[in-house]
Each structure stands twice: as structure tokens, then as C-alpha cells.
Enzyme design. Structure first.
Site, PDB file in Angstrom:
ATOM      1  N   TYR A   1      -8.403 -15.507   1.077  1.00 54.81           N
ATOM      2  CA  TYR A   1      -7.241 -15.151   0.276  1.00 54.81           C
ATOM      3  C   TYR A   1      -7.573 -15.457  -1.172  1.00 54.81           C
ATOM      4  CZ  TYR A   1      -2.398 -15.372  -1.454  1.00 54.81           C
ATOM      5  OH  TYR A   1      -1.229 -15.192  -2.156  1.00 54.81           O
TER       6      TYR A   1
ATOM      7  N   ASP B   1     -14.592 -17.880  -5.435  1.00 59.10           N
ATOM      8  CA  ASP B   1     -13.205 -18.278  -5.676  1.00 59.10           C
ATOM      9  C   ASP B   1     -13.124 -19.770  -5.383  1.00 59.10           C
ATOM     10  OD1 ASP B   1     -10.569 -19.022  -5.343  1.00 59.10           O
ATOM     11  OD2 ASP B   1      -9.976 -17.206  -4.260  1.00 59.10           O
TER      12      ASP B   1
ATOM     13  N   LYS C   1      -5.321 -24.578  -9.325  1.00 59.62           N
ATOM     14  CA  LYS C   1      -4.975 -25.874  -8.696  1.00 59.62           C
ATOM     15  C   LYS C   1      -5.407 -27.080  -9.519  1.00 59.62           C
ATOM     16  CE  LYS C   1      -4.874 -23.604  -4.203  1.00 59.62           C
ATOM     17  NZ  LYS C   1      -3.487 -23.432  -3.825  1.00 59.62           N
TER      18      LYS C   1
HETATM   19  N1  HOZ Z   1      -2.848 -21.029   0.461  1.00 58.70           N
HETATM   20  C1  HOZ Z   1      -1.911 -20.759  -0.573  1.00 58.70           C
HETATM   21  C2  HOZ Z   1      -2.490 -20.878  -1.935  1.00 58.70           C
HETATM   22  N2  HOZ Z   1      -3.856 -20.789  -2.049  1.00 58.70           N
HETATM   23  C3  HOZ Z   1      -0.697 -21.583  -0.375  1.00 58.70           C
HETATM   24  C4  HOZ Z   1       0.312 -21.532  -1.461  1.00 58.70           C
HETATM   25  C5  HOZ Z   1       1.348 -20.509  -1.292  1.00 58.70           C
HETATM   26  O1  HOZ Z   1       1.079 -19.411  -0.797  1.00 58.70           O
HETATM   27  O2  HOZ Z   1       2.461 -20.823  -1.677  1.00 58.70           O
END
Ligand code: HOZ
Length: 427
Positions: free
Chosen positions: A145, A240, A268
Site C-alpha cells: 500500500y 516506500d 510517519k
Molecule cells: N496502514 C495505514 C497507513 N500506512 C494505516 C493508516 C490508515 O489507513 O488510517
């Protein structure tokens, strides 16, 4: 249900004005069922909800809060910046300071552009790769993702997988045809794709340690193999590192696995809890970006001074603590090993994947190496485990397609607390 009276009320109200009651789907607990818990505040390793419960936090805002919540020095840095003004829409010295710190600590990058989210970083990185190579196609991996830009919503992980929309409506055929799908850890599959489309591929993008189908490490040689095949065909390799950057090591997965990408994306941790993303590469690539070059990318709040200050302070604290990443990893290994020991003792079938301070517990007998195997662990046992741990005051990601992020605020006491909760799990 009484336990979450206030959260239930707040969720009901939220649903009247927010689609699904949330601003990011995975928060709605759809994957695991039940009512999402509304949080009010956080400190160190703990979250506190609207009904007055305390939770040991293993999400840490999905990664950013690596130092723990409301770290005093980060808080102080944010407050002092807020007093000077929250946004100017002009360059500031702070942007150069954080850029220099990143460039000095990350292998292979010379310039960096700051944006506001991981999504923005990844979609901009792909545009840059396309502009640089003059090619249209990208290769992405099922279950990875990279945010919610159209180009990535093809067999996407994270919330998209939880809600059964790995291919979202609204993404046009025209966009989808330029995204070629491969299987994570299947180097031969990628080689076959290059054999067919080699001179049309601008870039291969991946999470070097996948974190959005649960935590899935790269097999030995996979990352180096990707680098080799990309370079043999004049394509760029994009890591990524939104999750892994400044979490697995100062230089992220690039440093840990000793493989340099051409473009690296961040989010992040780099924002220390404020909305920040970034993408970086060698100068030859980055200078294609406007205003130095023709590839357009812009943002009113990009490089926002409050966000830069939070990120800069977080990175400085991490880098000056020479054992930070080691300690994070040691704690996570001990957590993973002890949890596995308890589950095995109880005869509960599971697999735990762990890299640095990222880990996932999969309730599957399979070795989890890709999206297919990760899907085998998206099951009722995971949901029961999640709710059991929540009742016991341990907050885990509400989906098997996500990763636990361990913070530096987690100490032996927190590990003990977690293990006591796992001990009570009946399977
Ligand atoms: N895995 C998602 C972000 N990399 C979680 C955060 C989200 O979708 O709110």
C-alpha cells in the site's frame, strides 16, 4: 458494551457527519467488528479513551510516535514554534535544517522534497520517475500500500484490503493499465514482467518490508534482485519507506538491507506526529522537480514550520541516542518470542513476523511471505485476539493487514503487561 458507552455515542454522532464515522477507513473497526474506541489523550506508551480506559499502544499512530506519545522535548519544540506562527507559505531555515539532517543520515540521497502525507510522497515519486525516464508503466506488488492515489489502488493492502476493495471504484481503466501487478518476494515474476515490458517501465515501487498486509519481510536477495533488474532495464527502484524510514535504522531499510533505491519516500516518523511526507533521491533525479526542472509538484502547507520542528526534534532525538534502534529491536524480539511461546503452549496456531520494531501476529500455520499467504491469516481468530487484547487494555491494529509499531516508551513493565493479557487468550 457498557465499557464503551461514550465511544458508542461519539461514533453514532460521527456517522451523521463523517462517511463511516471516520476520516480513514481502518479506524472504523470494520475488519474486526465492534465499535471504534475514541481516544482523548495519550502519554508515553499509553492511550486514554473517552470512557476513561487506559490502553498500552502498539499502533503509535500507525508508526510516527516512535519516541512514545507527547514526548516532552517534541511537545516543547512544537509549542515554541506555534508561538512564532503556524504557517507562512514562505521558505524557512528549518526546512534546510531537517533536509540536511536527513541527507547526512540516509544512504544514496542528495536532495529531498517535503510534502504532507505518505500518499502525496508516493504519488509524487511516481510522477518524478515517469518524468525522469519518459516512461509510463510502474510495477507494484499485491498487498503493498502506497497511499490512496489512483495508480496504487490495484490489489492494495492496508484498509483497502480490509474492506474488500483492493481495486477501488473510481480508478479508471486508463490509469490501471499502467500499473503492472507482481507478487511480493517473487523475483522471477518481476523478471518476466521486465522481459515483456522492460522498455516501458518507469519504476518498481515497494515497501522494502511490507507493513500493509501485516509485517512481511523481503526474502534474501529480493531487494538486491529488484535493484539489478531495474537497472538492467533503465527503470528506477522506489522504496516506500513511509513505515520503515527512521524506524528500522537511521538510514531505514536501505541501510538495514544494504540496498539503495533510486527514490525513497517517507512519512510517519519524519513528521514526529505531525502530517509530513517526503521523497528523496540523488540530485540528478530531484532536480527534475519544479522549480529546478519540469516535473510539477507543489503544496501550500508543504514544509510547514510546526511540522518541520516536530520532525526535526524527533529525528535529532533518535539519532543522538546511538542505541535507540538496537533497543527497539531487542524489545520487539523479546515481545515476539514471548508471545509466540505463550500461544504455542496453548496450542494456538500462529506465525509471527518481525523486523526491527515492526511485527505482526498471524493466526495461520503458513509462512507469511506475500499477500496470498497474508490473506490466509485474515480470520476470526485474529478478530477474537484483537478484542481480547482490547478488553485487557492493549491496543493492537484493528486489522490483520496492519503492523504493530513498538515505541521507545515500551519497557519491560509494558512487555509483561502484554504477556499477561496474551496468557488469558483462549484462542
Ligand atoms: N496502514 C495505514 C497507513 N500506512 C494505516 C493508516 C490508515 O489507513 O488510517
Amino acid at each position: 458494551m457498557m465499557r464503551y458507552t461514550r465511544s458508542s455515542q461519539l461514533f453514532a454522532e460521527a456517522q451523521t457527519v463523517l462517511p463511516g464515522g471516520v476520516n480513514s477507513p481502518v479506524r472504523a473497526f470494520k475488519g474486526v467488528g465492534g465499535t471504534p474506541v475514541f481516544m482523548e489523550r495519550a502519554k508515553g506508551a499509553y492511550l486514554y479513551d473517552a470512557d476513561g480506559h487506559q490502553y498500552l499502544d502498539y499502533i503509535n499512530s500507525w508508526g510516527p510516535m516512535i519516541l512514545g506519545h507527547a514526548h516532552p522535548e517534541v511537545t516543547e519544540a512544537i509549542i515554541s514554534q506555534v508561538e512564532k506562527g503556524t504557517s507562512f507559505g514562505t521558505p524557512t531555515e528549518l526546512e534546510t535544517e531537517i533536509a540536511r539532517l536527513v541527507v547526512e543520515n540516509v544512504p544514496g540521497i542528495e536532495k529531498i522534497r517535503f510534502v504532507n502525507s505518505g500518499t502525496e510522497a508516493c504519488m509524487s515519486a511516481v510522477r518524478l520517475a515517469r518524468g525522469f525516464t519518459g516512461r509510463d508503466k510502474i510495477v507494484k506488488f499485491a498487498g503493498c500500500y502506497h497511499g490512496h492515489a489512483d495508480v496504487f489502488l490495484i490489489q492494495a493492502g492496508s484498509g483497502a484490503a480490509t474492506f474488500g476493495v483492493p481495486n477501488s471504484p473510481g480508478v479508471t481503466q486508463a490509469t490501471a493499465k499502467n500499473t503492472i501487478l507482481a507478487d511480493f518476494n517473487d523475483l522471477n515474476g518481476v523478471r518476466e514482467i521486465f522481459a515483456q515490458y522492460g522498455d516501458e517501465i518507469a519504476a518498481v515501487i515497494l515497501e522494502p518490508v511490507a507493513g500493509n498486509m501485516g509485517c512481511v519481510p523481503p526474502l534474501d536477495g529480493f531487494l538486491q534482485g529488484l535493484r539489478d533488474v531495474c537497472h538492467a532495464h533503465g527503470a528506477l527502484l522506489i522504496f516506500d519507506e513511509v513505515m520503515t524510514g527512521f524506524r528500522l535504522a537511521a538510514g531505514g531499510a536501505q541501510q538495514l538491507f544494504e540496498v539503495n533505491a533510486d527514490i525513497v519516500t517517507y512519512g510517519k516518523v519524519i513528521g514526529g506526529g505531525m502530517p509530513v511526507g517526503a521523497f528523496a533521491a540523488r540530485a540528478e533525479i530531484m532536480d527534475q522537480l519544479a522549480p529546478a526542472g519540469p516535473v510539477y509538484q507543489a503544496g501550500t502547507l508543504s514544509g510547514n514550520p510546526v511540522a518541520m520542528r516536530a520532525g526535526l526534534t524527533t529525528l535529532e532525538l533518535l539519532f543522538k541516542d546511538v542505541k535507540a534502534f538496537e533497543r527497539l529491536e531487542e524489545n520487539t524480539i523479546s515481545l515476539a518470542e514471548e508471545i509466540s511461546h505463550i500461544l504455542s503452549k496453548k496450542g494456538i496456531v500462529h506465525t509471527i513476523n518481525q523486523v526491527g520494531s515492526m511485527m505482526s501476529v498471524f493466526f495461520s500455520e503458513k509462512t507469511i511471505t506475500d499477500f496470498e499467504t497474508a490473506k490466509s491469516a485474515n480470520n476470526p481468530t485474529f478478530n477474537r485476539f484483537f478484542h481480547h487484547m482490547l478488553q485487557e487494555g492493549v491496543y493492537l491494529p484493528p486489522s490483520s493487514f496492519e503492523t504493530w509499531f513498538i515505541s521507545m516508551a515500551v519497557q519491560q513493565e509494558e512487555i509483561e503487561k502484554t504477556l499477561q493479557a496474551v496468557e488469558k487468550f483462549e484462542g
